[in-house]
Design an enzyme around this catalytic site. Structure first.
Site, PDB file in Angstrom:
ATOM      1  CD1 TRP A 186      -0.214   9.245  -7.177  1.00 52.60           C
ATOM      2  CD2 TRP A 186      -0.627   7.646  -5.847  1.00 52.60           C
ATOM      3  NE1 TRP A 186       0.475   8.309  -7.117  1.00 52.60           N
ATOM      4  CE2 TRP A 186      -0.178   7.097  -6.542  1.00 52.60           C
ATOM      5  CE3 TRP A 186      -1.269   7.083  -4.271  1.00 52.60           C
ATOM      6  CZ2 TRP A 186       0.606   5.982  -6.779  1.00 52.60           C
ATOM      7  CZ3 TRP A 186      -0.773   5.573  -4.157  1.00 52.60           C
ATOM      8  CH2 TRP A 186      -0.460   4.951  -5.264  1.00 52.60           C
ATOM      9  CD  GLU A 228       2.100  12.710  -4.666  1.00 53.49           C
ATOM     10  OE1 GLU A 228       0.851  11.739  -4.474  1.00 53.49           O
ATOM     11  OE2 GLU A 228       2.580  11.958  -4.208  1.00 53.49           O
ATOM     12  CE  LYS A 230       5.199   5.740  -7.189  1.00 49.99           C
ATOM     13  NZ  LYS A 230       4.406   5.341  -6.108  1.00 49.99           N
ATOM     14  CG  ASP A 261       6.417  12.413  -2.920  1.00 46.41           C
ATOM     15  OD1 ASP A 261       7.044  11.923  -2.931  1.00 46.41           O
ATOM     16  OD2 ASP A 261       5.194  11.622  -2.716  1.00 46.41           O
ATOM     17  CG  HIS A 264       6.101  10.642  -6.514  1.00 39.06           C
ATOM     18  ND1 HIS A 264       4.660  10.869  -6.485  1.00 39.06           N
ATOM     19  CD2 HIS A 264       6.561   9.763  -5.619  1.00 39.06           C
ATOM     20  CE1 HIS A 264       4.120  10.213  -6.138  1.00 39.06           C
ATOM     21  NE2 HIS A 264       5.545   9.409  -5.166  1.00 39.06           N
ATOM     22  CG  HIS A 288       2.889  14.309  -1.119  1.00 43.77           C
ATOM     23  ND1 HIS A 288       2.457  12.963  -1.227  1.00 43.77           N
ATOM     24  CD2 HIS A 288       2.103  14.680   0.261  1.00 43.77           C
ATOM     25  CE1 HIS A 288       0.906  12.995  -1.040  1.00 43.77           C
ATOM     26  NE2 HIS A 288       0.348  13.928   0.020  1.00 43.77           N
ATOM     27  CG  ASP A 296       8.003   7.105  -3.937  1.00 42.91           C
ATOM     28  OD1 ASP A 296       8.296   7.877  -2.896  1.00 42.91           O
ATOM     29  OD2 ASP A 296       6.759   6.361  -4.522  1.00 42.91           O
ATOM     30  CG  ASP A 298       6.868   6.421   0.448  1.00 39.39           C
ATOM     31  OD1 ASP A 298       6.830   7.244   0.178  1.00 39.39           O
ATOM     32  OD2 ASP A 298       6.665   6.054  -0.421  1.00 39.39           O
ATOM     33  CG  ASP A 328       3.315  10.298   0.554  1.00 36.72           C
ATOM     34  OD1 ASP A 328       3.307   9.496   1.467  1.00 36.72           O
ATOM     35  OD2 ASP A 328       3.557  10.623  -0.079  1.00 36.72           O
TER      36      ASP A 328
HETATM   37  C1  RNT Z   1       2.467   7.203  -3.377  1.00 38.80           C
HETATM   38  C2  RNT Z   1       1.912   9.094  -3.608  1.00 38.80           C
HETATM   39  C3  RNT Z   1       1.057   9.019  -2.847  1.00 38.80           C
HETATM   40  C4  RNT Z   1       0.727   7.902  -1.871  1.00 38.80           C
HETATM   41  C5  RNT Z   1      -0.043   8.818  -0.834  1.00 38.80           C
HETATM   42  C6  RNT Z   1      -0.644   7.329   0.442  1.00 38.80           C
HETATM   43  O1  RNT Z   1       3.685   7.269  -4.585  1.00 38.80           O
HETATM   44  O2  RNT Z   1       3.653   9.310  -3.000  1.00 38.80           O
HETATM   45  O3  RNT Z   1       0.797  10.760  -2.041  1.00 38.80           O
HETATM   46  O4  RNT Z   1       2.500   8.059  -0.797  1.00 38.80           O
HETATM   47  O5  RNT Z   1      -1.100   9.522  -0.773  1.00 38.80           O
HETATM   48 ZN    ZN Z   2       3.127  11.572  -1.800  1.00 38.52          ZN
END
Ligand code: RNT
Ligand code: ZN
Length: 420
Positions: A186, A228, A230, A261, A264, A288, A296, A298, A328
């Site tokens: 990523w 990955e 985004k 993810d 994302h 993820h 995003d 998290d 994640d």
């Molecule tokens: C960031 C991505 C990535 C990170 C990690 C820490 O938006 O989701 O995967 O969260 O690599």
């Molecule tokens: Zn991620």
């Protein structure tokens, strides 16, 4: 929880599920074997130990709960403790920034297995596999938020080397631990405001990735590498180089995998809807699993509809060997170890619940055009006694049942975390 009550609950649940055509023991066994990769970065707010001290790259951990792991040893003890509360096949997902340099002057473009050997030895001791991630953020060689697509040739080359080192290290993980090491690439690269030459960054990104993945002696079998995608990041709102179309396209045409993810995409877009679509064209994907709230953000994954839908997609379609499930998220507003326990347990609960569903009956109704029955079965399944099976599963796997784990987390907080 009282053992007798759990056993009684299990007997009852077995009957109820049995009547619905489900073999509870087979379901538990199936769910138990599906690996979930636990992300190391929940324990220290994504800071790592290779000297960065703060987090950038368009991601942010919010909160200041006491007890952040400040050293690799602290992080490993926290993970050890968290794992006493987590049943089922577990892996640990490491980032390159968790390197332990042992006083050596070495940077990310030159890391070797030596900087991760303590992690490997720890993983060996615990009988678990390791996954890995290059760290393209929180580093002086970042060109703002640019890495592999930077116009600064020196910096771009540094990050290409980093990408290569990570595959070499991943191969060592796989060899030493006897199981594949999934690596997620990523890169936050992008612009805060409208980008004009949207092509040139992608040209450079492609050229960089081509170099990183050129060594075919490291196979996707041993070291499954994935890209990955985004939508945006903080300070990278307008243009992301490795966007969805870019990342999926690159992965499809270059023999690597694609990472979805949950945080994302646009807030109403869900990754559960994308799994079987991508798997039409790709052998494997990475996930993820996260929980974005409005952005995003998290948040720790909750046992919500989308988590269930993700696990249903995997289990109902028999994709358990084609999807690498990784978590994640990073929440620093509540006890970080509880974040692991709750999130990992939620992932496993959703997997178990997916295995406990009579998807065959639903599939049959659908194939016969009986969408009424399909809907009725999907709804009925929501109130079957999955919780009783979960408790029995935890009991037989020697991890706390119900919310019993919370007490030990509180104790660990008082004894260990508050003393940091
Ligand atoms: C960031 C991505 C990535 C990170 C990690 C820490 O938006 O989701 O995967 O969260 O690599
Ligand atoms: Zn991620």
């Amino acid at each position: 929880m009282d053992e007798n009550r759990i056993l009684k609950g299990y007997e009852y649940a077995k009957e109820v599920y049995g009547a619905a055509g489900v073999d509870v023991d087979a379901a538990m066994k199936r769910a138990d074997a599906i690996p979930v990769s636990m992300h190391c970065w929940q324990g220290d707010d994504v800071i790592g130990f290779d000297g960065s001290g703060s987090l950038d790259g368009g991601i942010q951990t919010t909160g200041d709960y006491p007890g952040r792991a400040r050293t690799a040893d602290e992080l490993r003890s926290d993970i050890d403790f968290a794992r006493t509360m987590i049943p089922g096949a577990t892996k640990l997902n490491l980032h390159a920034s968790y390197a332990e340099k042992h006083g050596k002057k070495i940077d990310r473009d030159a890391y070797t297995i030596a900087e991760f050997q303590t992690w490997v030895d720890w993983a060996k001791q615990n009988g678990i596999g390791l996954d890995f991630n290059p760290t393209y953020f929180s580093h002086p060689m970042m060109d703002g938020n640019f890495s592999l697509s930077s116009s600064d040739e020196k910096k771009r080359r540094f990050w290409i080397e980093h990408g290569k080192r990570c595959r070499e290290i991943g191969l060592e993980f796989a060899k030493q631990l006897g199981q594949p090491c999934a690596i997620n690439y990523w890169m936050p690269d992008g612009h805060k405001d409208t980008c004009v030459d949207t092509k040139i960054y992608r040209d450079r990104m492609t050229a960089s990735l081509d170099e990183i993945f050129a060594d075919k002696s490291i196979t996707q079998q041993d070291v499954p590498c994935s890209l990955e995608s985004k939508l945006f990041g903080i300070g990278v709102e307008s243009y992301t180089v490795a966007s969805h179309e870019y990342s999926l396209g690159y992965a499809l045409t270059h023999g690597i995998y694609y990472t979805l993810d949950s945080g994302h995409f646009h807030p109403t877009e869900v990754i559960s809807a994308k799994i079987s679509a991508v798997l039409q064209f790709m052998d494997k994907i990475l996930l993820h699993v996260s929980r974005g709230i409005r952005w995003d953000s998290d948040h720790v994954i909750a046992l919500d509809d989308e988590l269930q839908r993700i696990m249903d997609e995997i289990v109902f379609n028999g994709f358990e060997n084609r999807v690498f499930i990784g978590l994640d998220y990073f929440d620093a507003a509540i006890n970080r170890i509880a974040c692991w326990a709750i999130g990992m347990r939620n992932a496993r609960k959703a997997l178990l619940n997916a295995c406990l569903a009579n998807s065959e009956a639903m599939r049959k109704a659908e194939a016969e055009g009986d969408n009424t029955s399909r809907f009725a079965l999907l709804e009925e399944r929501k109130s079957l006694p999955a919780g009783a099976v979960w408790d029995y599963y935890c009991l037989t796997h020697n991890v706390p049942t119900g919310i019993d784990w919370l007490e030990s987390v509180k104790k660990y907080e008082a004894d260990v975390l508050t003393k940091r």
